[in-house]
Motif scaffolding. Structure first.
Motif, PDB file in Angstrom:
ATOM      1  N   LEU A  54      56.728  -5.102  72.991  1.00 58.84           N
ATOM      2  CA  LEU A  54      55.661  -4.206  73.449  1.00 58.84           C
ATOM      3  C   LEU A  54      55.885  -2.815  72.872  1.00 58.84           C
ATOM      4  CD1 LEU A  54      53.264  -3.443  75.377  1.00 58.84           C
ATOM      5  CD2 LEU A  54      55.018  -2.929  77.102  1.00 58.84           C
ATOM      6  N   LEU A  55      54.900  -2.315  72.136  1.00 58.26           N
ATOM      7  CA  LEU A  55      54.910  -0.935  71.643  1.00 58.26           C
ATOM      8  C   LEU A  55      54.147  -0.060  72.631  1.00 58.26           C
ATOM      9  CD1 LEU A  55      54.100  -1.465  67.859  1.00 58.26           C
ATOM     10  CD2 LEU A  55      56.160  -0.365  68.730  1.00 58.26           C
ATOM     11  N   VAL A  56      54.745   1.048  73.046  1.00 65.07           N
ATOM     12  CA  VAL A  56      54.090   1.965  73.982  1.00 65.07           C
ATOM     13  C   VAL A  56      53.802   3.276  73.264  1.00 65.07           C
ATOM     14  CG1 VAL A  56      54.198   3.098  76.220  1.00 65.07           C
ATOM     15  CG2 VAL A  56      55.349   0.895  75.885  1.00 65.07           C
ATOM     16  N   PHE A  57      52.534   3.695  73.284  1.00 61.47           N
ATOM     17  CA  PHE A  57      52.073   4.903  72.607  1.00 61.47           C
ATOM     18  C   PHE A  57      51.673   5.971  73.622  1.00 61.47           C
ATOM     19  CE2 PHE A  57      51.028   1.327  69.834  1.00 61.47           C
ATOM     20  CZ  PHE A  57      51.547   1.739  68.609  1.00 61.47           C
ATOM     21  N   ASN A  58      51.660   7.214  73.167  1.00 66.21           N
ATOM     22  CA  ASN A  58      51.147   8.338  73.942  1.00 66.21           C
ATOM     23  C   ASN A  58      49.727   8.622  73.474  1.00 66.21           C
ATOM     24  OD1 ASN A  58      50.657  10.698  75.332  1.00 66.21           O
ATOM     25  ND2 ASN A  58      52.421  11.824  74.529  1.00 66.21           N
ATOM     26  N   THR A 197      50.584  -3.907  72.605  1.00 67.88           N
ATOM     27  CA  THR A 197      50.552  -2.446  72.644  1.00 67.88           C
ATOM     28  C   THR A 197      49.990  -1.980  73.988  1.00 67.88           C
ATOM     29  OG1 THR A 197      48.336  -2.333  71.644  1.00 67.88           O
ATOM     30  CG2 THR A 197      50.231  -2.254  70.138  1.00 67.88           C
ATOM     31  N   ALA A 198      50.404  -0.782  74.390  1.00 65.44           N
ATOM     32  CA  ALA A 198      49.898  -0.165  75.616  1.00 65.44           C
ATOM     33  C   ALA A 198      50.087   1.342  75.483  1.00 65.44           C
ATOM     34  CB  ALA A 198      50.633  -0.697  76.838  1.00 65.44           C
ATOM     35  N   GLY A 245      60.477 -10.076  75.799  1.00 64.47           N
ATOM     36  CA  GLY A 245      60.186  -9.048  74.796  1.00 64.47           C
ATOM     37  C   GLY A 245      60.871  -7.731  75.103  1.00 64.47           C
ATOM     38  N   ARG A 246      60.923  -6.873  74.105  1.00 58.44           N
ATOM     39  CA  ARG A 246      61.546  -5.558  74.244  1.00 58.44           C
ATOM     40  C   ARG A 246      60.477  -4.475  74.352  1.00 58.44           C
ATOM     41  NH1 ARG A 246      64.934  -6.476  68.857  1.00 58.44           N
ATOM     42  NH2 ARG A 246      62.832  -7.222  68.364  1.00 58.44           N
ATOM     43  N   VAL A 247      60.796  -3.425  75.088  1.00 57.62           N
ATOM     44  CA  VAL A 247      59.917  -2.261  75.206  1.00 57.62           C
ATOM     45  C   VAL A 247      60.329  -1.261  74.130  1.00 57.62           C
ATOM     46  CG1 VAL A 247      59.184  -0.340  76.668  1.00 57.62           C
ATOM     47  CG2 VAL A 247      59.529  -2.614  77.663  1.00 57.62           C
ATOM     48  N   VAL A 248      59.405  -0.990  73.198  1.00 55.31           N
ATOM     49  CA  VAL A 248      59.670  -0.091  72.077  1.00 55.31           C
ATOM     50  C   VAL A 248      58.876   1.190  72.309  1.00 55.31           C
ATOM     51  CG1 VAL A 248      59.643   0.185  69.569  1.00 55.31           C
ATOM     52  CG2 VAL A 248      59.932  -2.107  70.581  1.00 55.31           C
ATOM     53  N   LEU A 295      61.123   4.294  68.208  1.00 53.02           N
ATOM     54  CA  LEU A 295      60.540   4.681  66.922  1.00 53.02           C
ATOM     55  C   LEU A 295      60.225   6.167  67.003  1.00 53.02           C
ATOM     56  CD1 LEU A 295      59.274   3.491  64.177  1.00 53.02           C
ATOM     57  CD2 LEU A 295      57.102   3.843  65.347  1.00 53.02           C
ATOM     58  N   THR A 296      60.734   6.953  66.066  1.00 49.65           N
ATOM     59  CA  THR A 296      60.572   8.405  66.163  1.00 49.65           C
ATOM     60  C   THR A 296      60.634   9.037  64.784  1.00 49.65           C
ATOM     61  OG1 THR A 296      61.434  10.384  67.301  1.00 49.65           O
ATOM     62  CG2 THR A 296      63.055   8.799  66.503  1.00 49.65           C
TER      63      THR A 296
END
Length: 344
Positions: A54-58, A197-198, A245-248, A295-296
């Motif tokens: 899971l990719l988490v975005f702002n 994604t979320a 799954g992993r929280v990215v 991720l940064t």
């Protein structure tokens, strides 16, 4: 720990002044298990993640937060909005030869006025006197608040590219820069790989550019930033956990929001809906409760953002990765390249 523990030498020409031609055309340094450093491209990201992750975005949106005005005496004032408080009032940093007093006014353009209501710590509380509200005023009179290390004046390109494609909640005065690398083709490739994604919202304040002025970092105090985590993200995290799954976290702002929520709620590996302010300062020794990978972008020497990255990836390991990035001529800071970090 000391501020000087987070220093590195960066040639000025590696500070990116413009974005890559395409959002996903950036380079990506994968900091893998141990000391593995793998030079990749952002388009390789789907292969570096696993189905079920899971990719988490702002989803914050940058507002045109830099405004120039004139004091009644004729002196020039530069206003950098820190936070919009309500329809009429906001907190801001003021740059002027002499700071204005409470009750005085600042003229913007031909006929728009701001009243200085008072001070709150190192910020000024200002009131916009127009009928249509602060946000409309900023859209009309403001400029994009590019970081101080970007030398050119804001352009039409910056209006588009200093926003993520997820930006929908106005309120930030700096972009969540890790999200700038994502475009529609990359998101489609991630979905095809089975990666979810979320989003959450954290409105980044101008304090993100404030240097750490004390040598003992335990004495540093972060500016407050507002954030919100809604039920769909909480459900997405629980679903990712259930399928292994992993929280990215896509960026340091996502990291701070998720970890702030976990601390506030006393939770591990999942969070509940929440909104509020955070001053969380993440430094080495912090125990991460939610994020599994980060991720940064590449961050300024001695900055709070670099300290967070070192907390997650290990200080010596991260500084070696930064030295590698300098040697390989990666592009640094907001418009620069990215790194995907596995935990220590």
């Amino acid at each position: 720990m000391r501020r000087s523990d987070f220093d590195y030498v960066l040639p000025p020409e590696l500070i990116a002044q413009h974005p890559a031609e395409r959002r996903s055309a950036s380079r990506l340094l994968h900091v893998g298990p141990g000391d593995v450093l793998d030079d990749r491209q952002m388009t390789d990201l789907p292969d570096l993640l696993a189905p079920g992750d899971l990719l988490v975005f702002n989803d914050t949106r940058v507002i045109p937060a830099r405004v120039f005005g004139i004091k009644p005496t004729g002196g020039r004032v530069e206003i950098l909005v820190e936070r919009v408080l309500d329809a009429q009032e906001f907190l801001a940093q003021l740059g002027a030869s002499k700071k204005p007093k409470p009750g005085s006014q600042i003229l913007v353009g031909a006929d728009e006025r701001l009243t200085v209501m008072g001070r709150e710590d190192d910020l000024f509380r200002l009131r916009y006197e127009g009928a249509d509200g602060v946000m409309a005023f900023l859209e009309r009179a403001g400029q994009m608040p590019l970081p101080p290390y970007i030398a050119h004046a804001p352009s039409a390109e910056d209006r588009e590219r200093y926003q993520t494609i997820f930006a929908r909640e106005p309120g930030a005065v700096a972009a969540p820069t890790a999200g700038l690398h994502f475009d529609t083709p990359l998101l489609e490739a991630l979905r095809a790989r089975g990666i979810a994604t979320a989003t959450l919202t954290l409105h980044i304040g101008a304090g993100t550019f404030q240097p750490v002025r004390v040598e003992n970092i335990s004495e540093h105090r972060m500016h407050a930033e507002w954030y919100r985590i809604d039920a769909p993200l909480c459900a997405a995290i629980e679903a990712a956990r259930a399928r292994g799954g992993r929280v990215v976290a896509v960026g340091t702002t996502v990291t701070r929001a998720l970890e702030s929520a976990a601390l506030e709620q006393g939770r591990e590996r999942t969070v509940a809906p929440i909104s509020g302010e955070t001053r969380l300062f993440i430094t080495p020794g912090f125990r991460f409760r939610i994020i599994d990978r980060l991720l940064t972008n590449f961050h300024l020497p001695q900055s709070t953002l670099l300290m967070l990255v070192c907390a997650f990836g290990g200080r010596e390991r991260m500084l070696r990765a930064y030295d590698h990035a300098v040697a390989q001529r990666y592009r640094f800071f907001s418009y620069g390249d990215a790194m995907l970090i596995d935990p220590v």
